[in-house]
Design an enzyme around this catalytic site. Structure first.
Site, short mmCIF file in Angstrom:
data_model
loop_
_atom_site.label_atom_id
_atom_site.label_comp_id
_atom_site.label_asym_id
_atom_site.label_seq_id
_atom_site.Cartn_x
_atom_site.Cartn_y
_atom_site.Cartn_z
N SER A 70 82.37 22.91 -28.81
CA SER A 70 81.14 22.51 -29.49
C SER A 70 80.01 22.19 -28.52
CB SER A 70 81.41 21.29 -30.37
OG SER A 70 81.97 20.26 -29.57
N THR A 86 79.21 16.87 -30.41
CA THR A 86 78.15 16.75 -29.41
C THR A 86 78.57 15.73 -28.36
OG1 THR A 86 76.49 17.11 -31.10
CG2 THR A 86 75.75 16.03 -29.08
N THR A 141 74.78 20.00 -26.77
CA THR A 141 75.66 20.52 -27.83
C THR A 141 75.41 22.00 -28.03
OG1 THR A 141 76.32 20.20 -30.14
CG2 THR A 141 73.99 20.07 -29.68
N ARG A 151 68.09 26.67 -37.51
CA ARG A 151 68.42 25.26 -37.78
C ARG A 151 68.28 24.43 -36.50
NH1 ARG A 151 72.66 21.61 -35.73
NH2 ARG A 151 73.02 20.05 -37.34
N VAL A 152 67.63 23.29 -36.60
CA VAL A 152 67.51 22.36 -35.48
C VAL A 152 68.30 21.10 -35.82
CG1 VAL A 152 65.93 20.96 -34.09
CG2 VAL A 152 65.23 23.25 -34.86
N GLY A 153 69.15 20.69 -34.93
CA GLY A 153 69.95 19.48 -35.15
C GLY A 153 69.29 18.26 -34.53
N ASP A 154 70.08 17.24 -34.35
CA ASP A 154 69.55 15.98 -33.83
C ASP A 154 69.41 15.97 -32.31
OD1 ASP A 154 72.38 16.15 -33.77
OD2 ASP A 154 72.54 14.00 -33.45
N THR A 169 76.72 11.64 -32.11
CA THR A 169 77.53 12.84 -32.26
C THR A 169 77.79 13.02 -33.75
OG1 THR A 169 79.54 13.96 -31.50
CG2 THR A 169 79.75 11.63 -32.02
N GLY A 170 78.28 14.17 -34.15
CA GLY A 170 78.54 14.39 -35.57
C GLY A 170 77.48 15.27 -36.20
N GLY A 209 74.31 16.52 -37.31
CA GLY A 209 72.98 16.15 -36.84
C GLY A 209 72.02 15.78 -37.94
N1 GLY Z 1 75.07 16.77 -33.49
C1 GLY Z 1 74.84 18.09 -33.17
C2 GLY Z 1 74.28 18.90 -34.23
O1 GLY Z 1 74.42 18.57 -35.39
O2 GLY Z 1 73.68 19.91 -33.94
#
Ligand code: GLY
Length: 250
Positions: free
Chosen positions: A48, A148, A166, A176-179, A199-200, A202
């Site tokens: 990941s 992450t 990540t 898609r944009v994560g956190d 983590t987890g 986003g």
């Molecule tokens: N925490 C990483 C993501 O959701 O992209």
């Protein structure tokens, strides 16, 4: 000041070890955070982050977001990046060599090449086979979606740094944009207060500005554990988890 390193999950132990070697020999929090998460990024057995990370739904290599926040620091800067084995190092270069907070898309790609970073094929055979199994409906998205790595370091001079990297949510939609690359969501640090990373899934950290929230609560007197508990409470309040199908983008 006694140095401290903390990271998000079981694969963080090797990262912690690398970071600790830097901190305990007098290195900076920035070097420790970078040196630590680079270990995880380069480990193909971690599915990941970085090399061998999860694919997007169409099977190609995902964007590789990475972010930085030193404290004290001039600014905070992040870089989502693709196909660089160590996106955290590219993100650091953005922080140190540009006046910007976030680079994305072709501009980010061109910047990395201009700085001497090499394009790397991150698709390992194992990751490709996992994607094929997912396409056949044999793999649960959640098996590999939540890992992450974020690493917070405090050096002997009292400087904080947090690094977050990540390959993002598995099988996500392109775009898609994560956190992880977003200030205050995937990571946040404030001099003399603290640092936090997430983590987890986003989307959940994004919805509550989770890392900022934890540090802000600490500024207002919360102990770290209570700040994290309160952030989790708010995430649960607003969670979309129950409304996600088991194969969210399938
Ligand atoms: N925490 C990483 C993501 O959701 O992209």
């Amino acid at each position: 000041m006694e140095p401290i390193v903390i990271s998000t999950w079981k694969h963080g132990l090797a990262a912690n070890q690398a970071a600790w070697e830097i901190l305990s020999s007098g290195g900076s929090a920035l070097d420790a955070a970078e040196g630590g998460v680079r270990v995880t990024e380069s480990d193909p057995s971690v599915h990941s982050v970085g090399l061998g990370g999860a694919r997007m739904r169409k099977g190609w290599c995902s964007w590789m977001p990475a972010s930085w926040m030193p404290a004290p620091g001039r600014w905070v800067r992040w870089q989502p990046w693709r196909r660089s084995e160590n996106p955290i190092s590219v993100a650091r270069r953005v922080m140190e060599a540009t006046p910007h907070v976030l680079l994305a898309g072709k501009g980010a790609f061109d910047f990395a090449l201009s700085q001497g970073f090499e394009r790397t094929n991150l698709l390992t055979e194992e990751a490709f086979q996992t994607w094929l199994r997912w396409r056949r409906g044999e793999t649960d998205t959640r098996e590999i979606s939540h890992d992450t790595i974020g690493l917070c370091a405090l050096d002997s001079r009292g400087h904080l740094a947090v690094a977050c990297t990540t390959s993002g949510l598995a099988w996500k939609l392109p775009g898609r944009v994560g956190d992880s690359p977003i200030c205050g969501a995937g990571a946040f640090a404030e001099a003399h207060i603290g640092a936090a990373c997430a983590t987890g899934v986003g989307e959940e950290a994004l919805r509550v500005a989770g890392s900022f929230l934890v540090v802000e609560l600490m500024r207002n007197g919360y102990e770290p554990a209570m700040a994290c508990r309160e952030a989790c409470r708010r995430i649960r309040q607003r969670s979309v988890r129950e409304s996600l199908p088991s194969r969210p983008y399938g």
